[in-house]
Enzyme design. Structure first.
Site, PDB file in Angstrom:
ATOM      1  N   LEU A  34       0.821  -1.209   0.000  1.00 20.28           N
ATOM      2  CA  LEU A  34       0.000   0.000   0.000  1.00 20.28           C
ATOM      3  C   LEU A  34       0.853   1.256   0.000  1.00 20.28           C
ATOM      4  CD1 LEU A  34      -2.730  -1.036   2.599  1.00 20.28           C
ATOM      5  CD2 LEU A  34      -2.996  -0.903   0.121  1.00 20.28           C
ATOM      6  N   GLY A  37       6.731   4.163   4.514  1.00 16.71           N
ATOM      7  CA  GLY A  37       7.060   5.337   5.311  1.00 16.71           C
ATOM      8  C   GLY A  37       8.507   5.223   5.737  1.00 16.71           C
ATOM      9  N   THR A  38       8.903   6.033   6.706  1.00 17.52           N
ATOM     10  CA  THR A  38      10.278   6.003   7.172  1.00 17.52           C
ATOM     11  C   THR A  38      10.551   4.691   7.908  1.00 17.52           C
ATOM     12  OG1 THR A  38      10.187   8.396   7.462  1.00 17.52           O
ATOM     13  CG2 THR A  38      12.017   7.246   8.499  1.00 17.52           C
ATOM     14  N   ASP A 162       2.517  13.739  14.463  1.00 18.82           N
ATOM     15  CA  ASP A 162       2.988  13.718  13.073  1.00 18.82           C
ATOM     16  C   ASP A 162       1.802  13.851  12.122  1.00 18.82           C
ATOM     17  OD1 ASP A 162       4.780  13.629  10.989  1.00 18.82           O
ATOM     18  OD2 ASP A 162       5.026  11.453  11.006  1.00 18.82           O
TER      19      ASP A 162
END
Length: 328
Positions: A34, A37-38, A162
């Protein structure tokens, strides 16, 4: 909880359901990715064979991470699981299960909140040559995300930490809007301040408020500033302080240049850092009257002084019609 038992599947017990029933989670190559991220990747898990079973989103540590980095992301994933276990809200993705692989890495299974992130939708709209999302869609996201933040701040005493379009997932045509990625959330005290000794606001640089950049007091209003920039993203299809919104004639001129070369040539690092923590420009006249309410909300949420920003509760009240934005 059992370890991965084959190259194809791993077994775990659902940690949120009274001991739970063992379930199989396919290895990464057998699931649709999908997004990433980090330090992590998220996959779609189809729960085939389960009656009326909805799919799950499975977050795993990126295997390419260096060992020291992986340790940080594993801890963050565990922290996220612990936070999610205590959350139950329609505008925040729910916890499903947690597993530990043989290599010690963590695998977090969550409610599948939507096919794409809001950031994906913004990028797609920009690639298609479209302009701002319709005002009604911006308002829908504004209300649903504000409800999720109100729950986190007031009910759970948590700062998301975040907030941005990449951490909002959308199902269908904004049929469902949910906040995700609470792995860097911070505890709030009775004064809505993150005051624990080890509290560290992580965030993502372009969305960070001035108080986070200058080591000031971090309160619930840090989420509100980033929330305001998330609405800005929907109205400009740009990244705060990086991709500044352009006028139509600028867009036509840039189409004649290679996009990557144009960005590299035009990016002013000093100017970028000077803009961080401030309100980015927005062409209100080009948007039109239908965006008036969202423009008003954007402006009040992105005040540099956190005391001048509304709380998530006040935003929800205003958007639900119980108060005017002028009064928040």
């Amino acid at each position: 909880m059992t370890e991965f038992t084959s190259p194809v599947t791993s077994r775990l017990r659902s940690v949120g359901s009274g001991g739970g029933t063992p379930v199989n989670i396919p290895a990464s190559p057998f699931m649709k990715k999908l997004g990433c991220g980090t330090g992590v990747c998220v996959y779609l898990m189809d729960r085939q064979g389960k009656v009326n079973a909805s799919p799950w989103a499975v977050k795993k540590i990126n295997s390419k991470c260096a060992s020291k980095q992986a340790e940080v992301y594993q801890k963050r994933l565990k922290d996220e699981a612990e936070v999610l276990k205590g959350i139950n809200h329609p505008n925040i993705v729910g916890f499903r299960a947690l597993a530990t692989a043989k290599d010690g890495s963590e695998c977090l299974a969550m409610e599948f909140g939507g096919e794409r992130s809001l950031n994906d939708l913004i990028e797609k709209r920009r690639e298609d040559g479209l302009r701002a999302f319709p005002a009604a869609d911006v308002e829908k996201v504004a209300l649903h995300v504000a409800r999720g933040l109100q729950y986190l701040h007031n009910e759970k005493k948590l700062l998301h930490g975040d907030m941005k379009s990449g951490n909002v997932v959308v199902r269908g045509n904004f049929d469902a809007v949910k906040i995700c990625d609470v792995g860097v959330s911070l505890r709030l005290d009775e004064n809505m301040t993150a005051s624990e000794p080890d509290s560290e606001y992580i965030g993502t640089e372009p969305w960070n408020p001035k108080e986070a950049l200058e080591a000031g007091d971090i309160t619930d209003k840090a989420d509100v500033f980033a929330y305001g920039l998330t609405l800005w993203e929907m109205m400009t299809l740009a990244m705060p302080h990086v991709d500044l919104p352009r006028h139509h004639e600028d867009e036509e001129e840039e189409e004649e240049q290679d996009e990557d070369e144009s960005m590299e040539a035009s990016f002013d690092e000093d100017a970028y850092y000077a803009r961080l923590g401030t309100r980015p420009p927005l062409d209100a006249e080009a948007l039109g009257e239908s965006y008036g309410r969202m423009l008003e909300l954007f402006y009040v949420c992105t005040e540099e002084d956190p005391k001048r920003r509304p709380s998530a509760r006040q935003i929800v009240q205003a958007l639900e019609g119980d108060a005017a934005l002028d009064d928040v």
